[in-house]
Design a protein around this motif. Sequence first.
Motif, short mmCIF file in Angstrom:
data_model
loop_
_atom_site.label_atom_id
_atom_site.label_comp_id
_atom_site.label_asym_id
_atom_site.label_seq_id
_atom_site.Cartn_x
_atom_site.Cartn_y
_atom_site.Cartn_z
N ASN A 1 33.37 -32.17 53.85
CA ASN A 1 32.15 -31.98 53.09
C ASN A 1 31.78 -33.08 52.03
O ASN A 1 30.70 -32.99 51.30
N LYS A 2 32.95 -33.70 51.94
CA LYS A 2 32.91 -34.78 50.83
C LYS A 2 32.58 -34.53 49.24
O LYS A 2 31.72 -34.88 48.65
N ASN A 3 33.04 -33.26 49.17
CA ASN A 3 33.10 -32.75 47.56
C ASN A 3 34.36 -32.31 46.98
O ASN A 3 34.72 -31.25 46.67
N LEU A 4 35.20 -33.19 47.24
CA LEU A 4 36.86 -33.21 46.48
C LEU A 4 36.45 -33.02 44.82
O LEU A 4 37.27 -32.70 44.23
N GLN A 5 35.47 -33.96 44.48
CA GLN A 5 34.89 -33.77 43.17
C GLN A 5 33.76 -32.90 43.11
O GLN A 5 32.87 -32.71 43.81
N PHE A 6 33.82 -31.88 42.09
CA PHE A 6 32.91 -30.78 41.81
C PHE A 6 32.69 -30.54 40.29
O PHE A 6 33.63 -30.88 39.73
N HIS A 7 31.75 -29.69 40.18
CA HIS A 7 31.39 -29.18 38.79
C HIS A 7 31.87 -27.77 38.63
O HIS A 7 31.62 -26.78 39.66
N TRP A 8 32.94 -27.28 38.18
CA TRP A 8 33.55 -25.88 37.99
C TRP A 8 32.91 -25.11 36.75
O TRP A 8 33.16 -25.68 35.72
N TYR A 9 32.13 -24.30 37.18
CA TYR A 9 31.53 -23.52 36.04
C TYR A 9 32.37 -22.34 35.69
O TYR A 9 32.96 -21.64 36.50
N THR A 10 32.97 -22.31 34.23
CA THR A 10 34.11 -21.58 34.20
C THR A 10 34.03 -20.14 33.45
O THR A 10 35.06 -19.54 33.22
N SER A 11 32.82 -19.88 33.04
CA SER A 11 32.62 -18.59 32.35
C SER A 11 31.06 -17.80 32.77
O SER A 11 30.36 -18.44 33.01
N ASN A 12 31.55 -16.62 32.92
CA ASN A 12 30.17 -15.87 33.32
C ASN A 12 29.23 -15.79 32.13
O ASN A 12 28.12 -15.35 32.03
N GLU A 13 30.26 -15.78 30.93
CA GLU A 13 29.23 -15.45 29.66
C GLU A 13 28.50 -16.40 29.10
O GLU A 13 27.61 -16.54 28.35
N ASN A 14 29.39 -17.84 29.35
CA ASN A 14 28.49 -19.02 28.94
C ASN A 14 28.21 -19.93 30.18
O ASN A 14 28.92 -20.61 30.73
N SER A 15 26.85 -19.61 30.63
CA SER A 15 26.53 -20.28 31.85
C SER A 15 26.71 -21.80 31.86
O SER A 15 26.61 -22.47 32.81
N GLU A 16 26.41 -22.38 30.53
CA GLU A 16 26.53 -23.99 30.47
C GLU A 16 28.06 -24.70 30.72
O GLU A 16 28.16 -25.71 31.01
N ARG A 17 28.95 -23.93 30.33
CA ARG A 17 30.35 -24.22 30.31
C ARG A 17 30.82 -24.75 31.57
O ARG A 17 30.77 -24.03 32.42
N LYS A 18 31.17 -25.92 31.67
CA LYS A 18 31.76 -26.55 33.01
C LYS A 18 32.55 -27.60 32.62
O LYS A 18 32.78 -28.30 31.50
N ILE A 19 33.35 -28.10 33.79
CA ILE A 19 34.48 -28.87 33.52
C ILE A 19 34.50 -29.69 35.05
O ILE A 19 34.08 -29.03 36.12
N THR A 20 34.78 -30.87 35.02
CA THR A 20 34.57 -31.75 36.21
C THR A 20 35.97 -31.59 37.03
O THR A 20 37.01 -31.97 36.51
N GLY A 21 35.97 -30.95 38.09
CA GLY A 21 37.18 -30.81 38.83
C GLY A 21 37.47 -31.97 39.92
O GLY A 21 36.47 -32.18 40.59
N THR A 22 38.46 -32.57 39.92
CA THR A 22 38.85 -33.53 41.02
C THR A 22 39.84 -33.27 41.70
O THR A 22 41.21 -33.31 41.05
N ASP A 23 39.94 -32.93 43.03
CA ASP A 23 41.21 -32.81 43.72
C ASP A 23 41.50 -33.99 44.34
O ASP A 23 40.58 -34.88 44.71
#
Length: 966
Positions: A208-230
């Motif tokens: 699906n060509k999405n080895l790179q993605f945005h990883w949202y890491t917290s239910n409490e802070n809906s803005e918090r994310k990190i770029t994941g790269t496999d």
Amino acid sequence: MWLHLFSIDLLLLFPLISGKCAWDTCAQWSNDPDTVNIHFVPHSHDDMGWLKTADDYFTGINGDNVKLHTAVYHIYTNVVTELKKNPQRKFIVCEVGFLTKWMDTADEELISDFMSFVNNGQIELVCGGWVQADEASTHYIDLVDMYTLGLRKLNKSVGGDCVKVRSAWQVDPFGHSREHSNILAMMGYESVYFAREHHKEHDLRAKNKNLQFHWYTSNENSERKITGTDFYGPRYHSPSEFDWDIRSYSNDTPPIIDNPNLEGYNVDNFRRMLELEISSRLATQSNSHLLVLMGGDFQYTNANRIFTNLDKLIKIANNITTRKVQAFYSTPACYTEALRESMHSWTNKTSDFFPYADKDNSYWTGYFTSKPAMKGLVRQSSNIINSVRQLGVFSFNKQLDEYSVKELKLEKALGLSQHHDAITGTSKETVTQDYERQLLNGWDTAESAFNDYFSNLSQNFVHTSAKFPLQTFCRNLNESQCDFTKNNQDNFTVVVYNGYSQNMKQLVRIPLYEESIGIMDNKGNELDQAWIVSTFENQQINNLNRSNNELIFVANVPANGYTTYFVEKLGKSEVPKIPTHSETKLSAKANTLSNGLITLNFDSSGFLASVTSAEGVYPLKQQFLSYNGHIPVPIGAQTSGAYVFRPQGDPKVIAKYNRVNVVFTYLEARQVFDDYLSQTIRLFPNDTKIEFEWTVGPLPTATVDGWLTSLEVITQYTVGIKSNKTFYTDANGRQMMKRIRNYAPDFEYENDEPVSGNYYPVTSSAFIEDSNIGMAVVTDRAQACGSLSDGQLEFLIHRRDYYDDGYGVSEPLNEPGKDGKGLVVRGKHWVMIGKQAKKLRPQLQLQLFHSPIVSFSTFQDLQVSTELYLTEYSGVVSLPENIHLLTLKQLDGSSVLLRLEHIYGKDEDTDLSKPVDIDPSTILKDLKVASVIETGLGANYKIADVNGKITLNPLDIRTFILTVSQ
Ligand SMILES: [Zn+2]
């Protein structure tokens, strides 16, 4: 977010060197969508221990292949030398633990070159941690510490603005945790690069060509994310056709010969291979930036060979004419920047990457439990380091700083043990023993520091010159052995330290070698909650110094502090003051255990059957079962081993003669299931939790059809909760992850391993519930957990696997234990059932984490002792029960690191999930705070000055540096 305004005093803390960092000097890429940009990222994956110890990998002795002479020392040295030859060349450096060893060893000129490469962009510091941490079995308190140790060390030893790490480099850990990435985001990281995710998810992402993605890491802070790269692959290694390292797997990559006058000119071959590589990678990408890793395990000892060929390869790539190509040296920060520029839409992820399987039948869920004694030792060490550092702050000594305190040795050993082959139990046994040795050497220094701090604190408050009595720590209390109380003829004190920021009421158990004693608190009052029972004698623990009896009492210790108990030996003629409880065997009349609040009911076979409380009767069956680990039949079959858990057949209930031998004593039911398995089920006064303390091992050796039988022991709790395939496991001791049986949120789950494929890592607790009640199980170490039927939780607690599972450690998981007969493990769960289970779970986790730390000394007279010494102390004000003092640590002669956290998720409890306002300058009772700044989670950069109250929202962690004066 990388620009921060620094106050003058902070310039010393965070020295600014105006350099050009890697992210300031990214090669120019093309934004033309038809041009392929190739980011070549040179790296070396340097495990801090695996097949040999971290030190051996650093120096190169005890070579796994003597002829290669690989050594991390040479890798750093040779890379620095090579970087000088071409300013385009770049390299990334991960483990601060190895970097520190190198900077402690290398010539000044080389170190100076290294620092200039960090500040001219040729070296990018990634990871930032002391090690590249495991993400499954690590506890967040340890992770935060390990990153803080690394990041602050970078500030100190390298300095400058370029030490602020932007990318996590988690290329080898065996699955990835949402909370670990959440911690990264809270430390200001932008991206996490990794190589291991479930093969089905990887294939789907590539398709699906999405080895790179945005990883949202917290239910409490809906803005918090990190770029994941496999990575595209092969894992984190160079493509095999471009692998010029002397350790390369293929070892047959020829050098590039680009001089046509030389025999073997092969530029055309390399160009063709590059073209193929580009085509296959592009098929998995939604953008035109290809990430090509150049490295692997302990690569770059011969850095010249790799860089020389890579220089040429980049030239060849830039001369490709069949398509537009721009190739260059790059780093993770540059690649992340390129993605940001070129990707117009992102897919999002909110789950995690557990469990990891690299192919069918190969679920890496065994390591969640492998080497359970090591995992337990790490947890105990964590409690010790956190407690001793608190005491260091309370006894504030201006002469000390974070690098001169004695307990630094334990902090470093604990940092080391977070490595993805350490706490995971996936190193060779000799290496595990080295980690354990380093931790216990750290305990020596922490115990010595405890003594210094007790003394300073006492003298500060009592204003006498009397030195606080020397405290002795008994390390075998869990085996009912303490040489101090055995050999000491005098009366003795028991100092109990509580590292938790709430008042503690926990049981303390002391090996008792006397018949008749009395025990008083520090006011001289006799304890009414103290009793004596005989020691549970089982054949598993072969300890001749074990006491016959145990003194058990309820220690009542103030928050972040200690109190003293005085144990008096009585003469033979004196009347015993403390009740000694006898034992009763299970019978039709004696089949319950009660503390007045709850009653445990046992069936006639000796198994726990139900719990009665004010809420009613809940069925609760607890039993131990064992799976057989898969054997290598047919040849090549995936076996159970250090990494992989692969059971064969159904589990069998462990009960010799189908009956459990049960004996009751005061608040305890003692069960013997087999020669190698026993358990104490324990109740506490005025408390509704149940403690299950098992002793497992040595696991017996048997053969079937000539094959040794591997054993995987679980404990299983079955309650009448309609959990509807759903259960929750903690991520690194913080947020709870929802798990659904036979289901994966991000790909089509296939039930090729119905047990192992449904196992998840638990660091601190697991939970099930229905609309009526819940059950929480809190663990004292990391373990694998599954819920294979509704209303059931099972935990893998011990493993003995006779066949290597084929992932490189090349050794069966067969720990010898003290006497060579097989490891014996003692561990515990706290179980809470009912309407309060969900609400109390977060607090129970921290209570168990901060188990009482007990030390001993002699005394003559209670009155004199209380006049001469500070016998009780608490260093903090009373905090709300949803707030935890996560870290308290002296940084230097005038500053203290303070971390506060909210321990509830946003919907866990109506009251306790509410935000809390608190003024960090008012937490410490006896230190004057002149100013407060807030920093990133790693305490390595400033966010803002703080004046007055801040708000802690659900699951927030906030980090402060306080300037203090006494
Ligand atoms: Zn590794």
